[in-house]
Design a protein around this motif. Structure first.
Motif, PDB file in Angstrom:
ATOM      1  N   ASP A  75      49.717  13.424  21.847  1.00 58.09           N
ATOM      2  CA  ASP A  75      48.914  13.237  20.614  1.00 58.09           C
ATOM      3  C   ASP A  75      49.679  12.543  19.602  1.00 58.09           C
ATOM      4  O   ASP A  75      51.142  12.746  19.455  1.00 58.09           O
ATOM      5  CB  ASP A  75      48.755  14.614  19.989  1.00 58.09           C
ATOM      6  CG  ASP A  75      47.446  15.629  20.700  1.00 58.09           C
ATOM      7  OD1 ASP A  75      46.705  14.873  21.266  1.00 58.09           O
ATOM      8  OD2 ASP A  75      47.591  16.828  20.851  1.00 58.09           O
ATOM      9  N   VAL A  77      49.457  11.765  15.409  1.00 54.24           N
ATOM     10  CA  VAL A  77      48.843  11.632  14.092  1.00 54.24           C
ATOM     11  C   VAL A  77      49.873  11.088  13.030  1.00 54.24           C
ATOM     12  O   VAL A  77      50.758  11.522  12.937  1.00 54.24           O
ATOM     13  CB  VAL A  77      48.259  12.909  13.639  1.00 54.24           C
ATOM     14  CG1 VAL A  77      47.775  12.908  12.115  1.00 54.24           C
ATOM     15  CG2 VAL A  77      47.415  13.742  14.737  1.00 54.24           C
ATOM     16  N   ILE A  95      44.636   8.782  14.297  1.00 58.07           N
ATOM     17  CA  ILE A  95      44.643   9.782  15.203  1.00 58.07           C
ATOM     18  C   ILE A  95      44.620   9.065  16.669  1.00 58.07           C
ATOM     19  O   ILE A  95      43.965   8.293  16.827  1.00 58.07           O
ATOM     20  CB  ILE A  95      43.568  10.831  15.220  1.00 58.07           C
ATOM     21  CG1 ILE A  95      43.342  11.419  13.622  1.00 58.07           C
ATOM     22  CG2 ILE A  95      43.728  11.796  16.319  1.00 58.07           C
ATOM     23  CD1 ILE A  95      42.203  11.995  13.511  1.00 58.07           C
ATOM     24  N   LEU A 123      41.551   8.868  10.550  1.00 57.07           N
ATOM     25  CA  LEU A 123      41.446  10.159  10.055  1.00 57.07           C
ATOM     26  C   LEU A 123      40.335  10.581   9.404  1.00 57.07           C
ATOM     27  O   LEU A 123      39.991   9.966   8.571  1.00 57.07           O
ATOM     28  CB  LEU A 123      43.027  10.562   9.150  1.00 57.07           C
ATOM     29  CG  LEU A 123      43.006  11.977   9.181  1.00 57.07           C
ATOM     30  CD1 LEU A 123      43.381  12.660  10.311  1.00 57.07           C
ATOM     31  CD2 LEU A 123      44.214  12.078   7.853  1.00 57.07           C
ATOM     32  N   ALA A 132      44.586  17.680  11.858  1.00 53.94           N
ATOM     33  CA  ALA A 132      44.272  16.877  12.945  1.00 53.94           C
ATOM     34  C   ALA A 132      45.056  17.129  14.128  1.00 53.94           C
ATOM     35  O   ALA A 132      44.754  17.142  15.158  1.00 53.94           O
ATOM     36  CB  ALA A 132      44.214  15.230  12.544  1.00 53.94           C
ATOM     37  N   TRP A 292      35.065  13.254  16.957  1.00 56.06           N
ATOM     38  CA  TRP A 292      36.060  13.526  15.744  1.00 56.06           C
ATOM     39  C   TRP A 292      35.261  13.751  14.601  1.00 56.06           C
ATOM     40  O   TRP A 292      35.496  14.632  13.623  1.00 56.06           O
ATOM     41  CB  TRP A 292      37.086  12.587  15.435  1.00 56.06           C
ATOM     42  CG  TRP A 292      38.394  12.861  16.256  1.00 56.06           C
ATOM     43  CD1 TRP A 292      38.652  12.256  17.267  1.00 56.06           C
ATOM     44  CD2 TRP A 292      39.280  13.943  16.008  1.00 56.06           C
ATOM     45  NE1 TRP A 292      39.912  12.981  17.841  1.00 56.06           N
ATOM     46  CE2 TRP A 292      40.255  13.932  16.840  1.00 56.06           C
ATOM     47  CE3 TRP A 292      39.516  14.699  14.604  1.00 56.06           C
ATOM     48  CZ2 TRP A 292      41.484  14.652  16.748  1.00 56.06           C
ATOM     49  CZ3 TRP A 292      40.613  15.565  14.723  1.00 56.06           C
ATOM     50  CH2 TRP A 292      41.619  15.536  15.579  1.00 56.06           C
TER      51      TRP A 292
END
Length: 338
Positions: A75, A77, A95, A123, A132, A292
């Protein structure tokens, strides 16, 4: 390169001894931009997370990392620093989940990342960077699973929904999203005494002892579930399939118990059960954006905060060990600057 480009990163590497034995290990290292792989967007990373795959990678288990050395973390962010992709500009909050991060491309357990802009998602308004990251690949996968059930025609009126691996990241967010949309959710866990209150707080209507699903069973059993989201695999998934109602849908998104599937075709040809695979790594951009968007709309962010723990980059190793041991529940966010 200059000291200004140096940054901290958790790097997974593999060594081979004189006898050909390969050993994988991970360490917190200081690297620079020259270490990064090609990509058209450079991101200043704010947060990453600890998912099951990250636990495997950091603890030296095979099957996740496929090139070495590699920055771990599936991941990212953060904030765009520079971009040659016209879709992205410096200052954009972005993201990225999956897309090879932490497997074949340097990942997010670092202060900087260089990635392809083709899979980045903006985002969503109303979701902070930390939240997030708390959603992360686990929440993204959970929402992909919910969308799969919906595409299969499952509604709250269809009947009860089973979520296995309920206390994990995928399971926790799946329960929260499904319950918020009016589904009656049964949560399968091996720690009902310890985590029953936590799971009911997410919205679970009832608990199922995972031991009732973990061993080999008959290929067709009493029908209980309109649909299921399974992150466990192996005998658990086989039993879930055997218990799903006629025309039901099962979304398979994990293999915590194992990659095997000891079942028969009987649930499929006698009960018209649909088994849908969930692949968060290669999800196309429109599906990423849809997922999302739905997370921003459907997930109770206050509830998310209650199931989130924040740690620093050096603490990721301990969290990786705990997630493999099954002693973590909810989500673990890594502040890579801490």
């Amino acid at each position: 390169m200059g000291i200004e480009t140096q940054f901290r990163a958790i790097v997974v590497d593999r060594t081979e001894d004189a006898e050909g034995k390969k050993t994988q290990s991970s360490a917190l290292r200081l690297v620079d931009d020259g270490f990064l792989m090609p990509g058209d967007v450079t991101v200043a990373v704010d947060y990453s997370g600890i998912n099951y795959k990250d636990g495997l990678a950091l603890m030296g288990r095979p099957g996740v990392v496929r090139v070495w050395p590699l920055i771990a973390g599936i991941d990212v962010v953060g904030t765009v620093e520079s971009s040659t992709d016209p879709r992205w500009s410096a200052g954009d909050r972005v993201i990225l989940n999956g897309a090879g991060l932490g497997e074949t491309h340097h990942g997010g357990l670092a202060e900087r990342a260089r990635v392809s802009g083709a899979s980045l998602v903006r985002l969503p308004a109303g979701i902070s960077a930390k939240r997030a990251a708390a959603i992360g690949t686990a929440g993204f996968t959970a929402m992909l699973s919910v969308l799969a059930l919906e595409r299969g025609g499952i509604t709250p009126d269809s009947g009860d929904i089973l979520v296995t691996g309920a206390a994990g990241g995928v399971g926790s967010i799946a329960i929260a999203v499904l319950a918020a949309r009016g589904f009656r959710v049964h949560a399968s866990t091996g720690r009902a005494d310890e985590l029953g209150g936590y799971l009911r707080g997410l919205g679970a209507a009832a608990l199922v002892d995972r031991r009732t699903l973990g061993d080999a069973g008959k290929p067709l059993q009493a029908q209980h579930w309109a649909a299921a989201i399974d992150s466990v695999g192996s005998a658990t998934l086989a039993n879930v399939l055997a218990q799903v109602n006629y025309g039901g849908v099962v979304a398979a998104c994990g293999l915590a118990q194992g990659p095997d599937l000891p079942t028969t075709v009987m649930p499929f040809i006698l009960r018209a059960v649909s088994l849908i695979g969930i692949n968060s790594v290669e999800a196309p951009l429109p599906l990423r954006e849809q997922a999302w968007g739905r997370l921003a709309a459907d997930l109770d962010l206050g509830l998310l905060d209650g199931l989130t723990e924040q740690i620093g980059l050096e603490e990721a190793f301990g969290a990786a060990e705990r997630i493999l041991a099954g002693t973590i529940h909810g989500r673990t966010v890594v502040d890579v600057r801490q």
